[in-house]
Design a protein around this motif. Structure first.
Motif, mmCIF file in Angstrom:
data_model
loop_
_atom_site.group_PDB
_atom_site.id
_atom_site.type_symbol
_atom_site.label_atom_id
_atom_site.label_comp_id
_atom_site.label_asym_id
_atom_site.label_seq_id
_atom_site.Cartn_x
_atom_site.Cartn_y
_atom_site.Cartn_z
ATOM 1 N N LEU A 35 -2.213 3.008 2.666
ATOM 2 C CA LEU A 35 -0.661 2.764 2.167
ATOM 3 C C LEU A 35 0.499 1.755 2.477
ATOM 4 O O LEU A 35 1.133 1.054 1.573
ATOM 5 N N LEU A 36 -0.031 1.394 3.236
ATOM 6 C CA LEU A 36 0.916 0.146 4.056
ATOM 7 C C LEU A 36 1.047 -0.715 3.745
ATOM 8 O O LEU A 36 1.982 -1.632 3.080
ATOM 9 N N ALA A 37 -0.307 -0.938 3.551
ATOM 10 C CA ALA A 37 -1.316 -2.227 2.131
ATOM 11 C C ALA A 37 -0.390 -2.540 1.566
ATOM 12 O O ALA A 37 -0.183 -3.755 0.947
ATOM 13 N N GLN A 38 -0.266 -1.623 0.289
ATOM 14 C CA GLN A 38 -0.077 -1.454 -0.795
ATOM 15 C C GLN A 38 1.954 -2.130 -1.016
ATOM 16 O O GLN A 38 1.903 -2.577 -1.484
ATOM 17 N N GLN A 39 2.232 -1.524 0.493
ATOM 18 C CA GLN A 39 3.727 -2.150 -0.009
ATOM 19 C C GLN A 39 3.563 -3.031 -0.221
ATOM 20 O O GLN A 39 4.897 -3.591 -0.249
ATOM 21 N N LEU A 40 2.871 -3.480 1.087
ATOM 22 C CA LEU A 40 2.938 -5.689 1.189
ATOM 23 C C LEU A 40 1.886 -6.164 0.303
ATOM 24 O O LEU A 40 1.321 -7.207 0.380
ATOM 25 N N GLY A 41 1.500 -5.187 -0.885
ATOM 26 C CA GLY A 41 1.209 -5.989 -1.974
ATOM 27 C C GLY A 41 -0.603 -5.733 -2.463
ATOM 28 O O GLY A 41 -0.853 -6.670 -2.742
ATOM 29 N N GLY A 42 -0.954 -5.559 -1.258
ATOM 30 C CA GLY A 42 -2.030 -5.093 -1.228
ATOM 31 C C GLY A 42 -2.522 -3.861 -2.644
ATOM 32 O O GLY A 42 -1.753 -3.645 -3.413
ATOM 33 N N PRO A 53 -5.590 -4.097 3.924
ATOM 34 C CA PRO A 53 -6.428 -2.502 3.898
ATOM 35 C C PRO A 53 -6.966 -2.277 5.414
ATOM 36 O O PRO A 53 -6.442 -1.078 6.057
ATOM 37 N N GLN A 54 -7.949 -3.321 5.275
ATOM 38 C CA GLN A 54 -9.257 -2.653 6.437
ATOM 39 C C GLN A 54 -7.814 -2.816 8.014
ATOM 40 O O GLN A 54 -8.591 -2.719 8.985
ATOM 41 N N ALA A 55 -8.022 -4.913 7.782
ATOM 42 C CA ALA A 55 -6.643 -5.214 9.051
ATOM 43 C C ALA A 55 -5.662 -3.740 9.362
ATOM 44 O O ALA A 55 -5.381 -3.629 10.510
ATOM 45 N N LEU A 56 -4.937 -3.249 8.364
ATOM 46 C CA LEU A 56 -3.759 -2.263 8.609
ATOM 47 C C LEU A 56 -4.443 -1.077 9.591
ATOM 48 O O LEU A 56 -3.737 -0.334 9.929
ATOM 49 N N VAL A 57 -5.912 -1.057 8.777
ATOM 50 C CA VAL A 57 -6.593 0.642 9.349
ATOM 51 C C VAL A 57 -6.506 0.389 10.276
ATOM 52 O O VAL A 57 -6.374 0.960 11.295
ATOM 53 N N VAL A 58 -7.223 -0.938 11.778
ATOM 54 C CA VAL A 58 -7.816 -0.838 12.669
ATOM 55 C C VAL A 58 -6.714 -0.925 13.382
ATOM 56 O O VAL A 58 -6.443 -0.389 14.617
ATOM 57 N N GLY A 59 -5.208 -1.448 12.681
ATOM 58 C CA GLY A 59 -4.340 -1.382 13.731
ATOM 59 C C GLY A 59 -4.046 -0.154 13.581
ATOM 60 O O GLY A 59 -3.322 0.427 15.118
ATOM 61 N N ALA A 60 -3.745 0.536 12.997
ATOM 62 C CA ALA A 60 -3.163 2.531 13.347
ATOM 63 C C ALA A 60 -4.029 3.213 13.636
ATOM 64 O O ALA A 60 -3.853 3.809 14.491
ATOM 65 N N GLN A 61 -5.133 2.748 14.398
ATOM 66 C CA GLN A 61 -6.076 3.212 14.780
ATOM 67 C C GLN A 61 -6.161 2.990 16.268
ATOM 68 O O GLN A 61 -6.428 4.151 16.740
ATOM 69 N N ALA A 73 -15.140 9.985 5.954
ATOM 70 C CA ALA A 73 -14.282 10.436 4.696
ATOM 71 C C ALA A 73 -13.288 9.772 3.448
ATOM 72 O O ALA A 73 -13.170 9.134 2.521
ATOM 73 N N THR A 74 -11.659 9.607 4.673
ATOM 74 C CA THR A 74 -11.127 8.773 4.427
ATOM 75 C C THR A 74 -10.973 7.355 3.808
ATOM 76 O O THR A 74 -10.576 7.357 2.904
ATOM 77 N N MET A 75 -11.894 6.626 4.377
ATOM 78 C CA MET A 75 -12.226 5.618 4.340
ATOM 79 C C MET A 75 -12.682 5.321 2.983
ATOM 80 O O MET A 75 -12.683 4.717 1.954
ATOM 81 N N SER A 76 -13.724 6.014 2.111
ATOM 82 C CA SER A 76 -14.621 6.329 1.009
ATOM 83 C C SER A 76 -13.850 6.405 -0.398
ATOM 84 O O SER A 76 -12.999 6.188 -0.970
ATOM 85 N N LEU A 77 -12.816 7.669 0.396
ATOM 86 C CA LEU A 77 -10.983 8.414 -0.999
ATOM 87 C C LEU A 77 -10.674 7.213 -1.243
ATOM 88 O O LEU A 77 -10.250 7.339 -1.832
ATOM 89 N N VAL A 78 -10.485 6.781 -0.339
ATOM 90 C CA VAL A 78 -9.061 5.817 -0.355
ATOM 91 C C VAL A 78 -9.595 3.776 -0.977
ATOM 92 O O VAL A 78 -8.677 3.477 -1.722
#
Length: 286
Positions: free
Chosen positions: A103-110, A244-252, A232-237
């Protein structure tokens, strides 16, 4: 009465790694040679056999430990009843890191997060139950009895929670390398020497620490829940682009650090309530 060679006592991790890498890489080598998509017949057979490499490693270590009548290693977490309370929390945390990063990536233009795309994936996978079953077996169940249930407590006894999680994350990342050459896998779609491929390899490390925190709270079940929730969420999203990959890494990474801080705070409170905990020499790894 003879003294057992210390190197022999500490060979449990080496046995685990040897069996895990040998079985997985040999099976995936066959899948690569077949040249067909991972989930097509007959490639699906060696592909799935390789996924169970950590399980084979765990079985080998346990069989040898039983033959030598050795006790469980230090910091091995048996299934605690409190783990049942932690599993939904861990599931939400793992899934939340992926959704939050996307969602953060989406807000940043992803790329946008699409609910219809997730529903389509569930439909083409045979429905929610079939999707959940596949996502649970391939990854969480096939790996976590090995990585967290067997290897983690042995490393934890020697170097502490965070260093053990980081080191095991690096090993876990290297273990995935052959999948970049198996057609039809997520790793193959990324490509090894691409930004997305390199971020994927890095992403395994915070995931390992997150799974280790899950193991500390709820045993293997906790690690399975974390692994399942993230995959599962990576597949669904549909996290497939670099941002988004990089931001998910940061969130984790942030989620793992928070869980580590909570774990440390709980230990400090326990020490204050019951007096300082005397450090005991770490037993030999088995």
């Amino acid at each position: 009465m003879t003294t057992e060679d210390p190197a022999r006592k500490e060979s449990g991790p080496l046995l685990f790694l040897a069996v895990t890498f040998a079985t997985a890489w040999a099976a995936w080598g066959v899948a690569i040679a077949l040249g067909q998509p991972a989930m097509s017949f007959p490639t699906v057979i060696p592909y799935l056999v390789g996924a169970f490499g950590p399980m084979f490693g765990a079985i080998a270590v346990r069989l040898r430990r039983a033959a030598r009548r050795r006790s469980a290693p230090a910091h091995a977490v048996r299934f605690p009843l409190t783990g049942l309370l932690w599993t939904p929390v861990l599931l939400v945390v793992a899934a939340g890191t992926v959704v939050g990063g996307a969602l953060l990536a989406q807000q940043l233009g992803g790329p946008p997060v699409s609910l219809p795309a997730a529903l389509t994936l569930l439909e083409t996978s045979g429905g929610p139950i079939a999707f959940a079953a596949v996502m649970l077996v391939v990854g969480p169940l096939s790996e976590e009895f090995g990585w967290r249930g067997t290897m983690h407590p042995r490393l934890r006894a020697r170097m502490g929670l965070l260093p053990a999680g980081l080191l095991l994350g690096v090993v876990w990342s290297v273990w995935h390398l052959p999948l970049f050459f198996v057609a039809g896998t997520v790793q193959n779609a990324f490509g090894l020497l691409t930004p997305s491929g390199l971020v994927y390899l890095v992403s395994v490390v915070p995931m390992a620490v997150l799974a280790a925190c899950g193991y500390e709270r709820a045993g293997v079940l906790g690690a399975v829940v974390v692994h399942f929730g993230a995959n599962a969420t990576m597949s669904l999203v549909g996290v497939s682009e670099l941002l988004p990959q990089a931001l998910v890494v940061g969130a984790q990474a942030v989620a793992a650090l928070v869980l580590l801080a909570v774990h440390r705070d709980r230990r400090e409170k326990a020490s204050a309530a019951h007096g300082p905990v005397r450090e005991q020499p770490a037993p030999a790894l088995r």
